[in-house]
Design an enzyme around this catalytic site. Structure first.
Site, mmCIF file in Angstrom:
data_model
loop_
_atom_site.group_PDB
_atom_site.id
_atom_site.type_symbol
_atom_site.label_atom_id
_atom_site.label_comp_id
_atom_site.label_asym_id
_atom_site.label_seq_id
_atom_site.Cartn_x
_atom_site.Cartn_y
_atom_site.Cartn_z
ATOM 1 N N TRP A 240 0.848 -1.189 0.000
ATOM 2 C CA TRP A 240 0.000 0.000 0.000
ATOM 3 C C TRP A 240 0.886 1.242 0.000
ATOM 4 O O TRP A 240 1.765 1.404 0.841
ATOM 5 C CB TRP A 240 -0.877 0.020 1.234
ATOM 6 C CG TRP A 240 -2.044 -0.910 1.313
ATOM 7 C CD1 TRP A 240 -2.957 -0.919 2.334
ATOM 8 C CD2 TRP A 240 -2.472 -1.921 0.401
ATOM 9 N NE1 TRP A 240 -3.908 -1.894 2.098
ATOM 10 C CE2 TRP A 240 -3.639 -2.520 0.920
ATOM 11 C CE3 TRP A 240 -1.979 -2.400 -0.806
ATOM 12 C CZ2 TRP A 240 -4.313 -3.547 0.278
ATOM 13 C CZ3 TRP A 240 -2.638 -3.439 -1.459
ATOM 14 C CH2 TRP A 240 -3.783 -3.988 -0.927
ATOM 15 N N ASN B 10 -6.473 -0.160 -4.880
ATOM 16 C CA ASN B 10 -6.745 -1.543 -4.532
ATOM 17 C C ASN B 10 -8.234 -1.811 -4.689
ATOM 18 O O ASN B 10 -9.066 -1.156 -4.052
ATOM 19 C CB ASN B 10 -6.332 -1.833 -3.084
ATOM 20 C CG ASN B 10 -6.761 -3.228 -2.656
ATOM 21 O OD1 ASN B 10 -6.430 -4.222 -3.295
ATOM 22 N ND2 ASN B 10 -7.539 -3.311 -1.576
ATOM 23 N N GLU B 11 -8.574 -2.710 -5.598
ATOM 24 C CA GLU B 11 -9.924 -3.240 -5.804
ATOM 25 C C GLU B 11 -11.014 -2.187 -6.008
ATOM 26 O O GLU B 11 -12.057 -2.185 -5.334
ATOM 27 C CB GLU B 11 -10.301 -4.165 -4.656
ATOM 28 C CG GLU B 11 -9.341 -5.347 -4.531
ATOM 29 C CD GLU B 11 -9.762 -6.395 -3.531
ATOM 30 O OE1 GLU B 11 -9.340 -7.552 -3.693
ATOM 31 O OE2 GLU B 11 -10.527 -6.078 -2.598
ATOM 32 N N TYR C 122 -11.131 -14.712 -4.612
ATOM 33 C CA TYR C 122 -11.385 -15.250 -3.280
ATOM 34 C C TYR C 122 -12.636 -16.123 -3.360
ATOM 35 O O TYR C 122 -13.757 -15.628 -3.240
ATOM 36 C CB TYR C 122 -11.555 -14.118 -2.263
ATOM 37 C CG TYR C 122 -10.263 -13.369 -2.034
ATOM 38 C CD1 TYR C 122 -9.293 -13.881 -1.173
ATOM 39 C CD2 TYR C 122 -9.999 -12.179 -2.703
ATOM 40 C CE1 TYR C 122 -8.092 -13.221 -0.975
ATOM 41 C CE2 TYR C 122 -8.795 -11.505 -2.506
ATOM 42 C CZ TYR C 122 -7.855 -12.036 -1.639
ATOM 43 O OH TYR C 122 -6.659 -11.380 -1.452
ATOM 44 N N GLU D 45 -3.999 -11.041 -6.517
ATOM 45 C CA GLU D 45 -4.396 -11.445 -5.164
ATOM 46 C C GLU D 45 -5.188 -12.731 -5.274
ATOM 47 O O GLU D 45 -6.064 -12.855 -6.132
ATOM 48 C CB GLU D 45 -5.300 -10.393 -4.500
ATOM 49 C CG GLU D 45 -4.623 -9.239 -3.833
ATOM 50 C CD GLU D 45 -5.617 -8.439 -2.983
ATOM 51 O OE1 GLU D 45 -6.463 -9.069 -2.298
ATOM 52 O OE2 GLU D 45 -5.556 -7.212 -3.003
#
Length: 459
Positions: free
Chosen positions: A92, A248-249, A333, A367
């Site tokens: 990050w 991020n995402e 995920y 990820e």
């Protein structure tokens, strides 16, 4: 000598043997190549990554806590990752808080803030941006409890011959993220804001509010031009940076089916802005890879609806058409998304590689995680076989970053496995050692793909 000058001098020295190193017919062609691809920088060439004229495949990981932990704790992670053969760590590059209260917390001894999107805001006393009433805007903290932490990570990456994917913000509230920008805007309008996260609808204002977009660009400009305390280089001149990542995402559920192309338009504008400052490093969106096929088409293909329908306001196909976005970054995920193991998961990984191949761009599995440790090794083995090109003919990735590595803290304990996905870096941690071996073997497979020029460029 600055990093750019050093690399340019090296390029000139190497030009004398250019014919034996790269397929250029004359020195001027090689000089042009060297000017657009500084030494040690990874770049996209069609669907491949390249570095110094050679293929660049890698195995890597994620570690969000590096930006606020002690130097020894940071070094522990890099030492472990290096022993595992990992080459790229995703971190990050943002840690944003509200407004200073002028008070010190009696228990932690850290400065306190109000109007945070993420709890107390700071992490172990570290913060990168905060709201300044006098300036009427967010201000970057480049000091010892600010960007100097990022500087040290970059220094460690250079010393370990590793590279970093660095994010600019986070869709989620952790580390402040997009919601902190929204809170800052509310502060600028004189509104009273508490220490609670912004709701999902308001978070999406981040993509369209012109003032917020200006603040985000200001942070990018400051970060890229920030001089590393330890190396003396601007961050945009560092070969330890693999790529910059917009977020991020990022998602935008208020734009279901991407009817207004909110995320696409934002990614196009912001990736072009990054390139206008730093044309040599790659840029990625950092999205999870959701598709926009519509519910009917997703159902016709028997695909999980939320990930493929356009529900999240993300269109992976269209994002890959942006010229200033260099590669794809799908996440996965299965236990959070309701994917069936051995079916939905394999299709997800394969389809994204096919999408980016059609777009003539590289792809990384950025990820991924599975909390069920009774199934994890078997699933990871299948996933990594696809990534390394050993499962579906003609399907491969150029890199992977598992979620996530962690190591020992200064008190001798392991960093806690908060989300259940951690695969520890040190050898001998029984509960994750077999998975650690899988990651090492996959990283070694990727490394074997790197046919490096053998010419001694220092001659």
């Amino acid at each position: 000598m600055t990093g750019v000058m050093r690399r340019f001098s090296a390029a000139l020295a190497a030009a004398a043997m250019a014919v034996s190193i790269v397929p250029f017919a004359d020195i001027s062609a090689y000089a042009e190549y060297a000017a657009t691809h500084p030494e040690g920088f990874v770049y996209a060439d069609g669907s491949k990554f390249m570095c110094d004229g050679s293929p660049y495949y890698y195995g890597g990981t994620n570690c969000y806590y590096l930006t606020y932990k002690s130097k020894s704790e940071v070094k522990n992670v890099f030492d472990d990752a290096s022993k595992m053969g990992l080459k790229v760590i995703r971190i990050w590059g943002n840690l944003d808080v509200g407004k200073k209260t002028g008070e010190i917390d009696s228990q932690s001894g850290h400065e306190t803030f109000e109007g945070n999107n993420d709890g107390t805001g700071e992490k172990d006393g570290v913060y990168f941006q905060y709201w300044d009433d006098e300036a009427g805007k967010p201000v970057v903290n480049e000091g010892e409890d600010g960007l100097r932490h990022l500087d040290y990570i970059i220094k460690q990456a250079e010393e370990h011959d590793m590279k970093l994917v660095i994010t600019f913000t986070n869709y989620w509230e952790a580390f402040g993220g997009m919601g902190q920008y929204v809170k800052w805007y509310q502060m600028s309008q004189g509104k009273s804001v508490g220490n609670s996260k912004v709701d999902e609808k308001d978070t999406c204002d981040f993509y369209t509010n012109e003032t917020i977009k200006g603040w985000y660009k200001d942070y990018i400009k400051t970060l890229l031009n920030h001089t590393n305390y330890y190396t003396g280089e601007k961050l945009m001149d560092s070969e330890a940076v693999f790529s910059w990542e917009l977020s991020n995402e990022p998602r935008c559920t208020v734009d279901e089916f991407c009817k207004d192309d909110i995320l696409y338009n934002w990614a196009k504008e912001m990736s072009a802005y990054v390139k206008s400052i730093d044309p040599h490093h790659m840029v990625s969106v950092g999205d999870e890879g959701f598709y926009n096929l519509g519910y009917q088409e997703a159902a016709r293909q028997d695909l999980p609806s939320s990930a493929y329908s356009g529900y999240y306001g993300v269109d992976f196909d269209k994002l890959m058409t942006i010229d200033t976005v260099d590669f794809g970054t799908p996440h996965m995920y299965v236990d959070q998304w309701g994917f069936d193991l051995g079916d939905d998961d394999l299709e997800w990984i394969k389809r994204h590689a096919q999408t980016t191949s059609s777009a003539d761009k590289p792809i990384i599995f950025e990820e991924f995680g599975l909390t069920d440790k009774t199934k994890r090794d078997a699933a990871y083995s299948d996933w990594l076989d696809i990534v390394t090109g050993d499962y579906y003919e003609g399907v491969e990735y150029q890199g992977f970053n598992y979620w996530m590595i962690a190591s020992y803290l200064d008190d001798g304990t392991l960093y806690q496995d908060y989300d259940g996905y951690t695969v520890y870096g040190p050898e001998g941690i029984e509960k994750t050692d077999s998975t650690r071996t899988l990651m090492m073997n996959a990283a070694a497979k990727m490394e074997k793909k790197n046919i490096v020029n053998t010419t001694d460029k220092s001659t």
